[in-house]
Design an enzyme around this catalytic site. Structure first.
Site, mmCIF file in Angstrom:
data_model
loop_
_atom_site.group_PDB
_atom_site.id
_atom_site.type_symbol
_atom_site.label_atom_id
_atom_site.label_comp_id
_atom_site.label_asym_id
_atom_site.label_seq_id
_atom_site.Cartn_x
_atom_site.Cartn_y
_atom_site.Cartn_z
ATOM 1 N N ASP A 127 16.508 5.928 -4.013
ATOM 2 C CA ASP A 127 16.420 5.031 -5.093
ATOM 3 C C ASP A 127 17.040 3.761 -4.824
ATOM 4 O O ASP A 127 16.670 2.589 -4.981
ATOM 5 C CB ASP A 127 16.964 5.690 -6.459
ATOM 6 N N CYS A 194 -10.107 5.456 -15.351
ATOM 7 C CA CYS A 194 -9.056 5.922 -16.277
ATOM 8 C C CYS A 194 -8.190 4.819 -16.418
ATOM 9 O O CYS A 194 -7.555 4.280 -15.608
ATOM 10 C CB CYS A 194 -8.349 7.194 -15.704
ATOM 11 N N CYS A 197 -2.940 5.120 -18.767
ATOM 12 C CA CYS A 197 -1.591 4.712 -19.039
ATOM 13 C C CYS A 197 -1.494 3.374 -19.459
ATOM 14 O O CYS A 197 -0.536 3.074 -20.164
ATOM 15 C CB CYS A 197 -0.950 4.887 -17.415
ATOM 16 N N CYS A 217 9.420 -3.234 -20.557
ATOM 17 C CA CYS A 217 9.195 -1.833 -20.098
ATOM 18 C C CYS A 217 10.185 -1.178 -20.844
ATOM 19 O O CYS A 217 11.446 -1.491 -20.762
ATOM 20 C CB CYS A 217 9.226 -1.673 -18.738
ATOM 21 N N CYS A 244 11.713 6.114 -20.533
ATOM 22 C CA CYS A 244 10.386 6.252 -20.984
ATOM 23 C C CYS A 244 9.488 6.974 -19.893
ATOM 24 O O CYS A 244 9.180 6.640 -19.012
ATOM 25 C CB CYS A 244 9.952 4.871 -21.390
ATOM 26 N N CYS A 247 3.921 6.529 -19.776
ATOM 27 C CA CYS A 247 2.571 6.111 -18.689
ATOM 28 C C CYS A 247 2.560 7.351 -17.638
ATOM 29 O O CYS A 247 1.285 7.223 -17.023
ATOM 30 C CB CYS A 247 2.727 4.813 -18.063
ATOM 31 N N CYS A 251 -1.095 10.748 -17.727
ATOM 32 C CA CYS A 251 -1.688 10.784 -16.634
ATOM 33 C C CYS A 251 -2.434 12.063 -16.288
ATOM 34 O O CYS A 251 -1.921 13.206 -16.196
ATOM 35 C CB CYS A 251 -1.012 10.679 -15.464
HETATM 36 C C1 B12 Z 1 13.322 -1.446 -10.049
HETATM 37 C C2 B12 Z 1 12.889 -0.049 -10.088
HETATM 38 C C3 B12 Z 1 12.264 0.171 -11.684
HETATM 39 C C4 B12 Z 1 12.106 -1.044 -12.441
HETATM 40 C C5 B12 Z 1 10.740 -1.844 -12.232
HETATM 41 C C6 B12 Z 1 9.624 -0.739 -12.191
HETATM 42 C C7 B12 Z 1 8.470 -1.134 -11.088
HETATM 43 N N1 B12 Z 1 7.139 -0.735 -11.587
HETATM 44 O O1 B12 Z 1 8.765 -1.739 -10.203
HETATM 45 C C8 B12 Z 1 12.040 -0.340 -14.007
HETATM 46 C C9 B12 Z 1 13.596 -0.059 -14.522
HETATM 47 C C10 B12 Z 1 11.208 -0.693 -14.818
HETATM 48 C C11 B12 Z 1 11.799 1.309 -13.482
HETATM 49 C C12 B12 Z 1 11.101 2.159 -14.474
HETATM 50 C C13 B12 Z 1 10.931 3.446 -13.895
HETATM 51 N N2 B12 Z 1 11.456 4.068 -12.608
HETATM 52 CO CO1 B12 Z 1 11.930 3.078 -11.342
HETATM 53 N N3 B12 Z 1 12.526 2.145 -9.599
HETATM 54 C C14 B12 Z 1 12.778 0.974 -9.390
HETATM 55 C C15 B12 Z 1 13.094 0.891 -7.888
HETATM 56 C C16 B12 Z 1 14.555 0.792 -7.847
HETATM 57 C C17 B12 Z 1 12.407 -0.303 -7.244
HETATM 58 C C18 B12 Z 1 10.933 -0.483 -7.375
HETATM 59 C C19 B12 Z 1 10.438 -1.660 -6.869
HETATM 60 O O2 B12 Z 1 10.592 -2.225 -5.646
HETATM 61 N N4 B12 Z 1 9.601 -2.464 -7.708
HETATM 62 C C20 B12 Z 1 8.724 -3.901 -7.379
HETATM 63 C C21 B12 Z 1 7.339 -3.518 -7.213
HETATM 64 C C22 B12 Z 1 6.662 -4.860 -7.104
HETATM 65 O O3 B12 Z 1 7.312 -2.423 -6.245
HETATM 66 P P1 B12 Z 1 6.392 -1.164 -6.349
HETATM 67 O O4 B12 Z 1 5.895 -0.791 -7.867
HETATM 68 O O5 B12 Z 1 7.458 0.029 -5.702
HETATM 69 O O6 B12 Z 1 5.169 -1.225 -5.308
HETATM 70 C C23 B12 Z 1 4.749 -2.414 -4.323
HETATM 71 C C24 B12 Z 1 5.304 -2.412 -3.106
HETATM 72 O O7 B12 Z 1 5.340 -1.096 -2.814
HETATM 73 C C25 B12 Z 1 4.080 -3.144 -2.480
HETATM 74 N N5 B12 Z 1 3.476 -2.747 -1.383
HETATM 75 C C26 B12 Z 1 2.050 -2.958 -1.395
HETATM 76 N N6 B12 Z 1 1.514 -2.508 -0.107
HETATM 77 C C27 B12 Z 1 2.387 -1.845 0.506
HETATM 78 C C28 B12 Z 1 2.432 -1.136 1.893
HETATM 79 C C29 B12 Z 1 3.762 -0.991 2.493
HETATM 80 C C30 B12 Z 1 3.718 -0.261 3.676
HETATM 81 C C31 B12 Z 1 4.914 -1.068 1.441
HETATM 82 C C32 B12 Z 1 6.225 -0.348 2.006
HETATM 83 C C33 B12 Z 1 5.010 -1.661 0.393
HETATM 84 C C34 B12 Z 1 3.791 -2.064 -0.162
HETATM 85 O O8 B12 Z 1 3.315 -3.579 -3.436
HETATM 86 C C35 B12 Z 1 3.344 -2.584 -4.409
HETATM 87 C C36 B12 Z 1 2.585 -2.765 -5.748
HETATM 88 O O9 B12 Z 1 2.744 -3.984 -6.077
HETATM 89 C C37 B12 Z 1 12.446 2.102 -7.258
HETATM 90 C C38 B12 Z 1 13.499 2.808 -6.195
HETATM 91 C C39 B12 Z 1 13.043 2.127 -4.957
HETATM 92 N N7 B12 Z 1 13.997 1.809 -3.931
HETATM 93 O O10 B12 Z 1 11.937 1.963 -4.414
HETATM 94 C C40 B12 Z 1 12.711 3.343 -8.347
HETATM 95 C C41 B12 Z 1 11.631 4.160 -8.886
HETATM 96 C C42 B12 Z 1 10.247 3.362 -8.486
HETATM 97 N N8 B12 Z 1 11.553 4.424 -10.194
HETATM 98 C C43 B12 Z 1 11.226 5.598 -10.473
HETATM 99 C C44 B12 Z 1 11.136 6.254 -11.746
HETATM 100 C C45 B12 Z 1 11.123 7.878 -11.923
HETATM 101 C C46 B12 Z 1 10.819 5.299 -12.954
HETATM 102 C C47 B12 Z 1 10.501 5.795 -14.292
HETATM 103 C C48 B12 Z 1 9.608 6.812 -14.413
HETATM 104 C C49 B12 Z 1 11.957 6.023 -14.941
HETATM 105 C C50 B12 Z 1 11.727 6.254 -16.375
HETATM 106 N N9 B12 Z 1 11.124 7.568 -16.862
HETATM 107 O O11 B12 Z 1 12.112 5.722 -17.475
HETATM 108 C C51 B12 Z 1 10.043 4.667 -14.699
HETATM 109 C C52 B12 Z 1 8.610 4.286 -14.441
HETATM 110 C C53 B12 Z 1 8.079 2.565 -14.921
HETATM 111 C C54 B12 Z 1 6.737 2.337 -13.976
HETATM 112 N N10 B12 Z 1 5.539 2.708 -14.807
HETATM 113 O O12 B12 Z 1 7.026 1.840 -12.941
HETATM 114 C C55 B12 Z 1 10.847 6.481 -9.211
HETATM 115 C C56 B12 Z 1 9.353 6.737 -8.918
HETATM 116 C C57 B12 Z 1 9.081 7.806 -8.519
HETATM 117 C C58 B12 Z 1 7.192 8.051 -8.366
HETATM 118 N N11 B12 Z 1 6.900 9.248 -8.183
HETATM 119 O O13 B12 Z 1 6.647 6.930 -8.189
HETATM 120 C C59 B12 Z 1 11.647 5.567 -8.013
HETATM 121 C C60 B12 Z 1 10.749 5.640 -6.598
HETATM 122 C C61 B12 Z 1 13.056 6.069 -7.790
HETATM 123 C C62 B12 Z 1 13.073 7.282 -6.907
HETATM 124 N N12 B12 Z 1 13.647 7.210 -5.664
HETATM 125 O O14 B12 Z 1 12.463 8.265 -7.505
HETATM 126 N N13 B12 Z 1 12.035 1.291 -12.082
#
Ligand code: B12
Length: 387
Positions: A127, A194, A197, A217, A244, A247, A251
């Site tokens: 994380d 679908c 969410c 969020c 929360c 979403c 699913c």
């Molecule tokens: C910041 C963060 C949040 C923020 C922002 C959420 C968001 N959607 O980004 C907030 C505080 C809102 C949040 C909420 C939650 N979070 Co959070 N969060 C993070 C964190 C630290 C970073 C996420 C991030 O980088 N976001 C920026 C967006 C742009 O990136 P992304 O959505 O991950 O995906 C993009 C990239 O991967 C990129 N991409 C595209 N192509 C490719 C290809 C490659 C090869 C790569 C590398 C990347 C890439 O594009 C994607 C789409 O835009 C991660 C841990 C981590 N180090 O990753 C946990 C994490 C995502 N969170 C997690 C969880 C559990 C939650 C919650 C469910 C908690 C809750 N119940 O309240 C909610 C869910 C909200 C939601 N629907 O996203 C888990 C998710 C597990 C899973 N199965 O997905 C993580 C992974 C933590 C963990 N180690 O388990 N979170």
């Protein structure tokens, strides 16, 4: 496949990781993260900007990294009755960062033993590291990127914690799930038509499928955000006291979720039994004792009281008014502001009398604004696409 890789997979599974997959390190696609940050969708999480370069280039995290081992820990708790304040399911455990870390230390040792490398050849994170965990997990085929932005596993649904090990060891990569082979940055490919969410989000936090605007969020607002929660978003928070799952829980892929081995988890299923009145009455001492070892302790007492006031204001339960009126005289303006809102929302015209003493003593501008604002303001209905 190199038998050493199979040996590593068995060791990691035995340590308690429920899913183990490998992705080959390659440049992260330009675009999604930068666009998200440029639009301000990370809200006040300035650390997301500071670490962006590393998230986009894992070579800056571990020079010479060749592979990413993506690990999933199934935390589906089965039926969890939540009649009062509702907690995100991940939070009803001792802090997962702390319970998963020892297994990652062991995992590092396993890599060193099996491949004959030193500790400098790998780095692990759960994380908090500068790694796009969901992106790598999708690339490794551990699951796929859903419209809810979650990494959804066909085996475990939405209920996986993720952890990543970057390593200089060249491992054979697992294939992404079929529909994502053409490229990861296509959230929702396996969601089909679908949109449950997106439609269910109580605060309309999705700017587009797969794109969360943290500013709206509930997870961000109730956990990461330190200040006053915008008034128009408070009704949508409903009974959600910390995080929360809306979403996630709507699913359809969750039909495959099942309670797992829980080797790396320590349940705190007592938390959902706390009544809202108990939360409103927390003191620094009872807060520290109740939330010791959980992730909730990082929110601190003031943050939890803020959230509890919002939930109280949303209940319609006027038996909570004396406690809320007491909190309108709390030492911290953050708590006072939300308590005033809740009293005004629950008591209507009767609020003036209940708050007269607190109001006479009030000097903080943000709290005074709560005495003036409209406490019945309902959420905006239009989805936010504002940059
Ligand atoms: C910041 C963060 C949040 C923020 C922002 C959420 C968001 N959607 O980004 C907030 C505080 C809102 C949040 C909420 C939650 N979070 Co959070 N969060 C993070 C964190 C630290 C970073 C996420 C991030 O980088 N976001 C920026 C967006 C742009 O990136 P992304 O959505 O991950 O995906 C993009 C990239 O991967 C990129 N991409 C595209 N192509 C490719 C290809 C490659 C090869 C790569 C590398 C990347 C890439 O594009 C994607 C789409 O835009 C991660 C841990 C981590 N180090 O990753 C946990 C994490 C995502 N969170 C997690 C969880 C559990 C939650 C919650 C469910 C908690 C809750 N119940 O309240 C909610 C869910 C909200 C939601 N629907 O996203 C888990 C998710 C597990 C899973 N199965 O997905 C993580 C992974 C933590 C963990 N180690 O388990 N979170």
């Amino acid at each position: 496949m190199d038998p050493r890789q199979e040996q590593l997979r068995s060791r990691l599974t035995a340590l308690g990781f429920d899913a183990v997959r490998v992705a080959r390190m390659e440049p992260v696609p330009d675009g999604p993260l930068q666009d998200w940050l440029a639009a301000g969708r990370h809200a006040d999480m300035a650390w997301m900007e500071r670490t962006a370069a590393k998230r986009l280039d894992p070579g800056l995290v571990l020079p010479g990294a060749r592979s990413v081992i993506m690990l999933g820990v199934n935390y589906w708790p089965g039926t969890l009755r939540q009649d009062g304040p509702v907690w995100a399911r991940y939070a009803v455990h001792d802090d997962y960062h702390d319970t998963i870390k020892p297994a990652l230390v062991e995992a590092g040792r396993a890599i060193e033993e099996i491949f004959g490398v030193g500790p400098e050849a790998h780095r692990w994170y759960v994380d908090t590291g500068p790694v796009l965990e969901r992106g790598w997990a999708a690339k490794s085929g551990l699951g796929f990127a859903g419209k809810n932005a979650m990494l959804i596993s066909p085996r475990f649904g939405n209920w996986l914690f993720l952890a990543a090990i970057l390593t200089q060891v060249e491992l054979a990569a697992d294939a992404p799930l079929r529909a994502q082979r053409s490229g990861f940055a296509d959230p929702g490919l396996l969601c089909g038509k679908c949109t449950r969410c997106l439609d269910a989000c109580p605060t309309q936090a999705f700017a587009a499928p797969g794109v969360v605007d943290a500013r709206r969020c509930i997870s961000y607002l109730t956990i990461e955000h330190k200040g006053i929660i915008p008034r128009d978003l408070r009704p949508g928070i409903g009974a959600r006291i910390y995080g929360c799952d809306v979403c996630l829980e709507v699913c359809p892929w969750n039909r495959f979720a099942q309670e797992g081995r829980r080797l790396l988890l320590s349940a705190r299923f007592d938390l959902p039994r706390l009544a809202l009145a108990d939360l409103l009455a927390l003191t620094p001492e009872t807060f520290a004792a109740t939330f010791r070892k959980t992730a909730i302790k990082r929110l601190k007492l003031a943050g939890l009281l803020r959230n509890a006031c919002i939930v109280a204001g949303n209940t319609g339960d006027d038996s909570l008014l004396p406690a809320l009126a007491g909190l309108a005289r709390h030492a911290l303006p953050l708590v006072r502001a939300h308590a005033v809102w809740a009293v005004r929302r629950l008591a209507g015209k009767g609020a003036d009398k209940l708050l007269s003493e607190a109001r006479a003593a009030e000097t903080d501008a943000a709290v005074l604004a709560e005495y003036e604002g409209d406490p019945t303001l309902t959420p905006r209905t239009a989805p936010s696409s504002a940059a």
